[in-house]
Design an enzyme around this catalytic site. Structure first.
Site, PDB file in Angstrom:
ATOM      1  N   THR A  23      -0.006 -21.166 -16.429  1.00 30.76           N
ATOM      2  CA  THR A  23      -0.335 -22.447 -17.056  1.00 30.76           C
ATOM      3  C   THR A  23      -1.839 -22.549 -17.264  1.00 30.76           C
ATOM      4  OG1 THR A  23       1.583 -23.577 -16.101  1.00 30.76           O
ATOM      5  CG2 THR A  23      -0.310 -24.958 -16.710  1.00 30.76           C
ATOM      6  N   ALA A  24      -2.590 -22.259 -16.218  1.00 30.17           N
ATOM      7  CA  ALA A  24      -4.046 -22.389 -16.306  1.00 30.17           C
ATOM      8  C   ALA A  24      -4.625 -21.422 -17.329  1.00 30.17           C
ATOM      9  CB  ALA A  24      -4.672 -22.152 -14.930  1.00 30.17           C
ATOM     10  N   GLY A  64       4.617 -20.443 -14.426  1.00 28.79           N
ATOM     11  CA  GLY A  64       3.889 -20.294 -13.178  1.00 28.79           C
ATOM     12  C   GLY A  64       2.565 -21.045 -13.236  1.00 28.79           C
ATOM     13  N   CYS A  65       2.006 -21.306 -12.084  1.00 30.14           N
ATOM     14  CA  CYS A  65       0.793 -22.127 -12.033  1.00 30.14           C
ATOM     15  C   CYS A  65      -0.408 -21.395 -12.641  1.00 30.14           C
ATOM     16  CB  CYS A  65       0.500 -22.571 -10.607  1.00 30.14           C
ATOM     17  SG  CYS A  65       0.527 -21.239  -9.387  1.00 30.14           S
ATOM     18  N   TYR A  66      -0.592 -20.120 -12.294  1.00 26.85           N
ATOM     19  CA  TYR A  66      -1.711 -19.382 -12.891  1.00 26.85           C
ATOM     20  C   TYR A  66      -1.519 -19.209 -14.402  1.00 26.85           C
ATOM     21  CZ  TYR A  66      -3.360 -17.845  -8.209  1.00 26.85           C
ATOM     22  OH  TYR A  66      -3.848 -17.773  -6.935  1.00 26.85           O
TER      23      TYR A  66
END
Lengths: 340, 340, 340, 340
Positions: free
Chosen positions: A147-148, A143-145
């Site tokens: 990853t961050a 997921g994008c969050y």
């Protein structure tokens, strides 16, 4: 190699196509979607004139058969059935959530329904993960969050500098919420406004962040995660903090981060004094980091900027696919962004 | 009553004037500024046609003399000299930082130079503070971030529900950075981008948040504060978390917040399931809150939205001035915002 | 081939570098600037990690010598002196205004001072212009607004379908105003606001639009041009109208536009019913057009979207440089944009 | 006086309520809507805490009966039936299009279906219109674009200084497109982008602009109107040009505009050299104008900024209602805006 994209009319699909168009080794095969099947891609992705006249097909195993790699950008719950019909000869890279979590209990708590399983997790920067991805035929794109947050804190946990009590607050652009029209995503609502949502640990990316950081730390990590919606189309800025171990110095912290990013093609630790902004990463597969030690509060504060659609989704997907296909990891992936 | 505004050509000054124009008991007297003295106000505040032809005077004790209340919206370090020339007959309300901190050591650490002193702190919602403001002739208006963070967490600390290990991550609109042109504040830089700055506890509002929450808690509170800059002109959304005391239930947490806001004219706790967005507060003196208990992470998460220029600066200033002048606290202050 | 960029710390310079980094035939040589000489490029263009550690040199003939092509992105009035020192062996491509106008009187009226001269005009799509650029050693890159307005209307004038009484109203992103910090360009000012400026035919791009359209029409064309500033970093949307010749039909108008764009690599006429948006062109060298015949008003209405920094400046510069250097015109130039 | 608002959950309805809350003579009665009937207003208008607990009723004659004034903010085609049930004792102010046009043929061409009729047109600034509104019991509030274009050009036509060949290009914020979620209105689509739509004279506001200017000019005026969508929630900036009559001087043009606005409470002609921006008008009922004579092009160029929801809809509605109810025209209407 031929690549198919399922979910070609959405935002993740559009970003996959933009990157595939610039990739020297992929030829774009089938483009499929659900309700927009039968229309031309130009109606949905007018920024991609190179594909404007391609017709979108209905997503089906038949349409996706015969490709070297199939990228799935489908709603949750649809990937398993599609993947089951594609043999091991096809690399399947799923941008959805279905195969990210290891724990069936977490799946049940946060998504509901039956857990589809777990695929190799497409975050090459995680310690040990690159080798696994080289051998993978199925990949779950993070997921994008997650990853961050994972990229921001893995250096601290991998080097034992942080206590396992994490707080992450992240601001995301609206493309992360997808293309289905909903009232709270209207331009009139989001422009000029930062909004909270999914507060209190209920966002579905929470167990994924927990899983990643616990894996790196080698012990359970507690994560308080709060996402917010910011008035921009793209980008995530995540502020990630954890208590520092006793005696940690700023120099040791900096050194741990420098070591962690040293050989990573897409991680960029800013020079001291500079801080990440999402504008540094638009359209790039680069994650931009900075870290500080707050001695008064006793906390490590790591800040990271990524493009949620690139490193956070489509770029990350292609990075892992490159590995699984035996290509250079960086191939076809932009290091530089579009600014201002 | 006659009110003067020093710093009339900046953003805080403009907001003071907008609110004073709608206040039934204030007549606008002197408008003063530094480098824009001699020009018409319409050049600086074109959204205020009612004052377009008023000439801006040079900021000086003479210009500010003879008013019932003087609002100072000046750069740090200038307020003391001006206030010294205005007798106790004049209420002086300082929107700058000079008189907010109680600790001279904190002042030295975060601002440098000599500490000017401490004035009554203009946050009526702080327990016990309203009575002090009713008797004040000098008021230090809180910083915008401290207003947000303090209002979000004081109910938890006042009721003993939170442990003193706070993490605050806040997104602010660009008007909080003022009107002096700097490269990183250009529209081309800020649009489409969320940016970190002042990471690691170095932002000057950190000791002020610490002072407020420690005062409420009755013991030292550690605060990790990270501000970010969001692509909007106005608004602050602050995500504020603290460990929950053992055994805390969501119902008890909710009740504490309901009790805390019950008689507060400008605090609005949203119904369960709704979350704050800065768009709910544009131009209003209202602070919009919500709170959740994250049981997995063991943390209270309170989210608050305010307009940094209204409740966070000019509206807060007038609210305190109303008290000090014996007027109804809400007089002339908008409860409702401008949206979308 | 080695390419130098003078003005590397500005927005046009940054876009030149982004494109050159993706160009297969250019190696990036000297990077020069004025006041930022001596600093690292990463401080100014943090979206270009590939060049982060390159040091910016002072702009001077010595620094720019020895390159195959020199791109100038300098303030008006500085290009002539620099170019004079670079021999005919170096292709000089000027993104500034100095050499765009043919008429010294127009130069005096709109820019003041002495007219530096006229270089081949870098708009390959202008009838007959491509051949001239293939032989050029000096190229004047068009202004961003003239690029938009000329591309929108040349099909109508080239085919004799429009009367010479043009009205152009264009909205530009703020990057077109450059990177020097000015109060009206602050994010707080531009977000949430569309603003007029340069009204009444006084904008310096007016004579350039007039020159281009008059050249195509073969007779004097009158142009009313109004630029506006829109709350976005990049992009121009220009609405361009001219009276239709008597008897013009919508079909004939469409056909003229289809013919005009047929062999143009960077002009895209949308299918009927679709309309340009600047989001279709971000980071791309593509111009997106549509045209309609308003029979009630008797006017042709052509609308065009470009990225002011790409097709409107740096992309256009490289497109012309490709021609002058004997490379394929499209080489290294993105056709597809970054969206959403 | 009691005021009801039908369509209370939409953007026009929300703005009507915001203004009515600040109006000293109106008490807010029934709030009605369609699909959101039964819910609390706070769910739809969270910026209006004063009405958060009010329940939205189903729009019906019964719900709207018994008020002094009923404001209708309904989809096209619904106002006639509602108004028919409300007797002449109730002032009905319709923010929709149903009763704006005088020509049934125009209605058929642009809206289709049967023409409901024509009500007094709620633009007090039109020559002669104020007196008609004082006697009205039914008022058709102008469209937002026609408000802008008419106010920008009526001084030129009323004084015979312009030829009847008008070109209007306007940028609008997204709230003008309403609150129903549509893909092209998503924040991800509109942020960072200016988009054309309704090009070629097909926008429904075209005949209304034509009707107004022809009425002022006393002869048919041709209007080429192009709307565009800008990345902001509120505001219209309209650039309006018409050929100047022979011999017109800039001084005579300025004088005509000064005369036209002299006694108008909500029209503000900027001093020479300043130009309108929509940020000057956010939340205000003020229209900000400037005009120039472009002697080269032979055209008058008038630029106007309004808030599409305030002067362009709800504020204009209340301004006319004030007249019809015998109240001071400016009562309760903000002259000053919210900026930055």
């Amino acid at each position: 190699m031929r690549a198919a994209v399922a979910g070609a009319s959405g935002y993740a699909g559009g970003e996959l196509l933009r990157l595939l168009l610039g990739h020297p080794r992929f030829e774009i095969g089938a483009l499929t979607a659900g309700s927009s099947a039968g229309s031309k891609l130009g109606e949905h992705q007018p920024h991609l004139p190179a594909l404007a006249d391609r017709v979108v097909e209905e997503t089906s195993p038949a349409a996706l058969a015969g490709h070297d790699v199939v990228f799935l950008a489908l709603p949750h719950g649809q990937s398993a059935a599609v993947a089951a019909e594609l043999g091991e000869g096809t690399l399947v890279v799923d941008c959805g959530a279905d195969f990210r979590l290891e724990s069936a209990a977490d799946w049940a708590d946060f998504y509901g329904g039956e857990h589809a399983g777990t695929w190799p997790y497409g975050l090459p920067e995680l310690p040990g993960q690159r080798a696994r991805l080289r051998a993978a035929r199925r990949i779950a794109v993070p997921g994008c969050y997650p990853t961050a947050a994972t990229l921001a804190l893995f250096p601290a946990f991998a080097s034992g500098l942080a206590e396992p009590d994490v707080v992450v607050v992240a601001a995301s652009g609206t493309s992360g919420a997808g293309r289905a029209p909903k009232p709270h995503l209207l331009g009139s609502e989001v422009m000029g406004s930062v909004a909270a949502y999914g507060v209190g640990g209920v966002h579905r990316h929470t167990p994924e962040i927990t899983q990643n950081l616990s894996g790196v730390a080698g012990r359970p990590v507690r994560v308080s995660f709060t996402p917010t919606l910011a008035p921009m189309s793209r980008g995530i800025l995540a502020t990630c903090t954890a208590p520092a171990v006793p005696g940690l110095t700023a120099a040791a912290l900096r050194e741990a981060y420098e070591t962690a990013v040293k050989d990573e093609p897409f991680l960029r630790l800013l020079p001291p004094g500079a801080w990440p902004a999402t504008a540094m990463t638009v359209g790039a597969n680069t994650a931009v980091l900075q870290v500080a030690l707050d001695e008064r509060a006793g906390r490590i504060v790591a800040v990271i900027a990524i493009d949620n659609l690139t490193k956070g989704t489509a770029g990350g997907a292609i990075q892992s696919a490159n590995l699984a296909l035996g290509l250079p990891e960086e191939l076809g992936l932009p290091l530089n962004g579009v600014a201002p």
